[in-house]
Scaffold this active site. Structure first.
Site, PDB file in Angstrom:
ATOM      1  N   CYS A 137      95.641 -16.847  52.368  1.00 34.22           N
ATOM      2  CA  CYS A 137      96.807 -16.903  53.253  1.00 34.22           C
ATOM      3  C   CYS A 137      96.834 -15.620  54.078  1.00 34.22           C
ATOM      4  O   CYS A 137      97.175 -14.544  53.574  1.00 34.22           O
ATOM      5  CB  CYS A 137      98.072 -17.049  52.410  1.00 34.22           C
ATOM      6  SG  CYS A 137      99.574 -17.285  53.366  1.00 34.22           S
ATOM      7  N   CYS A 159      61.920 -30.539  47.445  1.00 32.19           N
ATOM      8  CA  CYS A 159      62.157 -29.175  46.986  1.00 32.19           C
ATOM      9  C   CYS A 159      62.675 -28.303  48.129  1.00 32.19           C
ATOM     10  O   CYS A 159      62.074 -28.247  49.202  1.00 32.19           O
ATOM     11  CB  CYS A 159      60.868 -28.589  46.425  1.00 32.19           C
ATOM     12  SG  CYS A 159      60.987 -26.848  45.991  1.00 32.19           S
TER      13      CYS A 159
END
Length: 333
Positions: A137, A159
């Site tokens: 916030c 991979c």
């Protein structure tokens, strides 16, 4: 991905080291900042809720510290919290933010500061959206919007050591990270993903400049540098974690993925089985997986599997390579 337990650990045992440190006196900061920005960032003030239009801005870009310019948040991690202050789920890097216990006003909270210059930004709470559960916030006046042409793409094709090595060489690509996506649990480990039980795929997250290389071209290269016709398999690597997959962030990317797959089907005799799925979250893999090829070029897998793939890739996409990557692989051993 940081979670509440990480925030508490940093606030309790010490914060990660910043890339750099900037120290000025309050008098020096006061000369550089607008009065409200100085009050909030240097005197630990709080702006009035709903006082900034930043709460309702969700365009692509990044947010930097108004004091020192350090990048702190990406717009992709911004969400509408309804609190009246800009809210984010994650910082751009683990060491961008410092965390301190705040016991002012009879409450116990975790204060968030710029780890570079110690500017007060706001607080962190554990009531944000999953999977992190965090809500950064922030005071809008403590941040400044930085325009950016950077976009991200996420896909997997076997991979991730291989796919990361390929896409790192591309012109317009600024960063490639290996990780996991498309599974059922948060913060999976490599061992868990390799079990095939979590449902995650080994993927890469490609950060790129859309002015230099398009999303469609990234997908064409992706579909050309692995076998998209073998379900849950790439060569000797077998399992759902090795599936061919494209994770899209919006409907435009989804449509582009569908069009590129249809276009590329003519290249293959067998049907392309690449999965197209919405991106829920990208989990960065363990540090030893990042830059694996560059750090382990003499390792057997790199010599036997990745080197031939890179050599073929360089020949097919020479015009897409960064200027310093156009030499043949053989010159690098």
């Amino acid at each position: 991905m940081l979670k509440w337990i990480d925030v508490i650990r940093f606030a309790t045992t010490g914060n990660p080291d910043p890339d750099k440190k900037i120290i000025k006196t309050n008098e020096e900061w006061q000369k550089l900042l607008m009065p409200e920005a100085f009050r909030v960032t240097r005197l630990k003030g709080t702006e009035r809720a709903h006082s900034s239009e930043m709460c309702s801005i969700f365009e692509p870009g990044k947010y930097a510290c108004v004091c020192c310019g350090t990048l702190l948040f990406d717009a992709n991690e911004k969400f509408e919290s309804g609190t009246g202050w800009p809210s984010f789920t994650q910082p751009v890097t683990e060491n961008a933010i410092a965390y301190h216990k705040d016991v002012s006003y009879g409450m116990v909270r975790i204060e968030a500061l710029c780890n570079t210059c110690d500017a007060h930004l706001g607080h962190v709470f554990q009531d944000g959206p999953q999977p992190s559960g965090l809500r950064y916030c922030m005071n809008a006046v403590a941040l400044k919007k930085v325009e950016s042409n950077e976009s991200k793409a996420t896909f997997g094709g076997g991979c991730f050591w291989c796919t990361e090595a390929v896409f790192t060489l591309l012109k317009g690509v600024t960063k490639v990270q290996s990780g996991y996506s498309g599974g059922k649990i948060a913060n999976p480990t490599y061992r868990e993903v390799c079990s095939g039980m979590t449902g995650h795929a080994e993927v890469i997250e490609v950060s790129y400049n859309a002015d230099e290389i398009s999303y469609a071209d990234l997908l064409r290269i992706h579909l050309s540098t692995h076998n998209p016709t073998t379900p849950n398999r790439q060569g000797a690597d077998v399992g759902t974690q090795y599936r061919s997959v494209i994770f899209y962030r919006n409907e435009t990317e989804k449509k582009t993925a569908e069009e590129v797959i249809a276009e590329m089907q003519s290249v293959y005799q067998e049907p392309i089985v690449t999965e197209i799925a919405p991106l829920e979250y990208f989990y960065k893999a363990e540090d030893y997986h990042q830059g694996y090829y560059n750090n382990n070029q003499q390792q057997g897998y790199c010599q036997a599997v990745i080197n031939p793939k890179l050599k073929k890739f360089r020949q097919l996409f020479k015009s897409k390579l960064k200027d310093n990557q156009e030499q043949d692989l053989s010159t690098n051993g």
